[in-house]
Write a protein that holds these residues in place. Structure first.
Motif, short mmCIF file in Angstrom:
data_model
loop_
_atom_site.label_atom_id
_atom_site.label_comp_id
_atom_site.label_asym_id
_atom_site.label_seq_id
_atom_site.Cartn_x
_atom_site.Cartn_y
_atom_site.Cartn_z
N MET A 116 -60.72 -18.45 32.23
CA MET A 116 -61.33 -17.67 31.18
C MET A 116 -60.20 -17.21 30.25
N LYS A 117 -60.45 -17.30 28.97
CA LYS A 117 -59.49 -16.84 27.97
C LYS A 117 -59.99 -15.53 27.38
N VAL A 118 -59.09 -14.56 27.26
CA VAL A 118 -59.44 -13.26 26.71
C VAL A 118 -58.48 -12.95 25.57
N ILE A 119 -59.02 -12.56 24.44
CA ILE A 119 -58.21 -12.13 23.31
C ILE A 119 -58.25 -10.61 23.28
N VAL A 120 -57.09 -9.99 23.44
CA VAL A 120 -57.00 -8.53 23.48
C VAL A 120 -56.40 -8.04 22.17
N THR A 121 -57.06 -7.07 21.55
CA THR A 121 -56.57 -6.46 20.32
C THR A 121 -56.27 -4.99 20.59
N VAL A 122 -55.03 -4.58 20.32
CA VAL A 122 -54.62 -3.20 20.49
C VAL A 122 -54.30 -2.64 19.11
N VAL A 123 -54.87 -1.49 18.79
CA VAL A 123 -54.60 -0.83 17.52
C VAL A 123 -53.83 0.45 17.81
N GLU A 124 -52.64 0.56 17.22
CA GLU A 124 -51.81 1.75 17.40
C GLU A 124 -51.38 2.26 16.03
N LYS A 125 -51.19 3.54 15.95
CA LYS A 125 -50.60 4.14 14.76
C LYS A 125 -49.19 4.53 15.15
N ILE A 126 -48.21 3.89 14.50
CA ILE A 126 -46.81 4.14 14.83
C ILE A 126 -46.19 5.01 13.74
N ILE A 127 -45.58 6.08 14.15
CA ILE A 127 -44.90 6.97 13.22
C ILE A 127 -43.39 6.79 13.44
N SER A 128 -42.71 6.35 12.40
CA SER A 128 -41.27 6.14 12.47
C SER A 128 -40.55 7.17 11.61
N GLU A 129 -39.31 7.40 11.96
CA GLU A 129 -38.53 8.41 11.27
C GLU A 129 -37.17 7.82 10.91
N ALA A 130 -36.73 8.04 9.68
CA ALA A 130 -35.41 7.58 9.24
C ALA A 130 -34.68 8.75 8.61
N HIS A 131 -33.41 8.89 8.94
CA HIS A 131 -32.57 9.91 8.34
C HIS A 131 -31.65 9.18 7.37
N ILE A 132 -31.88 9.37 6.07
CA ILE A 132 -31.12 8.63 5.06
C ILE A 132 -30.44 9.59 4.10
N ASP A 133 -29.40 9.10 3.46
CA ASP A 133 -28.71 9.86 2.43
C ASP A 133 -29.18 9.36 1.07
N ILE A 134 -29.48 10.30 0.18
CA ILE A 134 -29.86 9.96 -1.18
C ILE A 134 -28.96 10.74 -2.13
N PRO A 135 -28.80 10.24 -3.34
CA PRO A 135 -27.92 10.93 -4.29
C PRO A 135 -28.40 12.35 -4.60
N ASP A 136 -27.46 13.24 -4.82
CA ASP A 136 -27.78 14.61 -5.22
C ASP A 136 -28.28 14.64 -6.66
N GLY A 137 -29.03 15.66 -7.01
CA GLY A 137 -29.44 15.89 -8.39
C GLY A 137 -30.68 15.13 -8.83
N LEU A 138 -31.36 14.46 -7.92
CA LEU A 138 -32.57 13.73 -8.31
C LEU A 138 -33.76 14.67 -8.31
N ASN A 139 -34.69 14.48 -9.25
CA ASN A 139 -35.91 15.27 -9.23
C ASN A 139 -36.88 14.65 -8.22
N LYS A 140 -38.00 15.31 -8.01
CA LYS A 140 -38.97 14.89 -7.00
C LYS A 140 -39.43 13.45 -7.21
N SER A 141 -39.72 13.07 -8.45
CA SER A 141 -40.18 11.72 -8.76
C SER A 141 -39.10 10.68 -8.48
N ALA A 142 -37.87 11.00 -8.83
CA ALA A 142 -36.75 10.07 -8.59
C ALA A 142 -36.46 9.91 -7.10
N ILE A 143 -36.60 11.01 -6.33
CA ILE A 143 -36.42 10.93 -4.88
C ILE A 143 -37.47 10.00 -4.28
N LYS A 144 -38.72 10.19 -4.70
CA LYS A 144 -39.81 9.34 -4.20
C LYS A 144 -39.53 7.88 -4.54
N GLN A 145 -39.13 7.60 -5.77
CA GLN A 145 -38.86 6.23 -6.19
C GLN A 145 -37.69 5.63 -5.42
#
Length: 78
Positions: free
Chosen positions: A1-30
């Motif tokens: 017998m063949k069984v196809i198993v589907t698992v749905v997970e929500k993965i939350i990842s975290e990254a600690h990055i450096d961004i340039p100083d002096g950027l406004n909110k829109s520039a940080i997002k971009q």
């Protein structure tokens, strides 16, 4: 017998990055979006949390013709 198993997970990842100083909110997002889209954050992402959403299994007969597939596939939600 063949069984196809589907698992749905929500993965939350975290990254600690450096961004340039002096950027406004829109520039940080971009800056973050651009870095993610170019693959620049992929290696820095650490899995922080995994939430299990659902698992399901479909039993598929190994010797089925195209006329009997839709009638003989059964699905089980776990």
């Amino acid at each position: 017998m063949k069984v196809i198993v589907t698992v749905v997970e929500k993965i939350i990842s975290e990254a600690h990055i450096d961004i340039p100083d002096g950027l406004n909110k829109s520039a940080i997002k971009q800056h973050i979006v651009d870095r993610y889209n170019t693959g620049g954050m992929q290696t820095e992402m650490n899995i922080f949390q995994v939430d299990f959403e659902s698992i399901s299994a479909r039993i598929v007969p190994e010797q089925a013709d195209t006329h009997s597939i839709s009638a003989s596939i059964s699905e089980v939600r776990l």
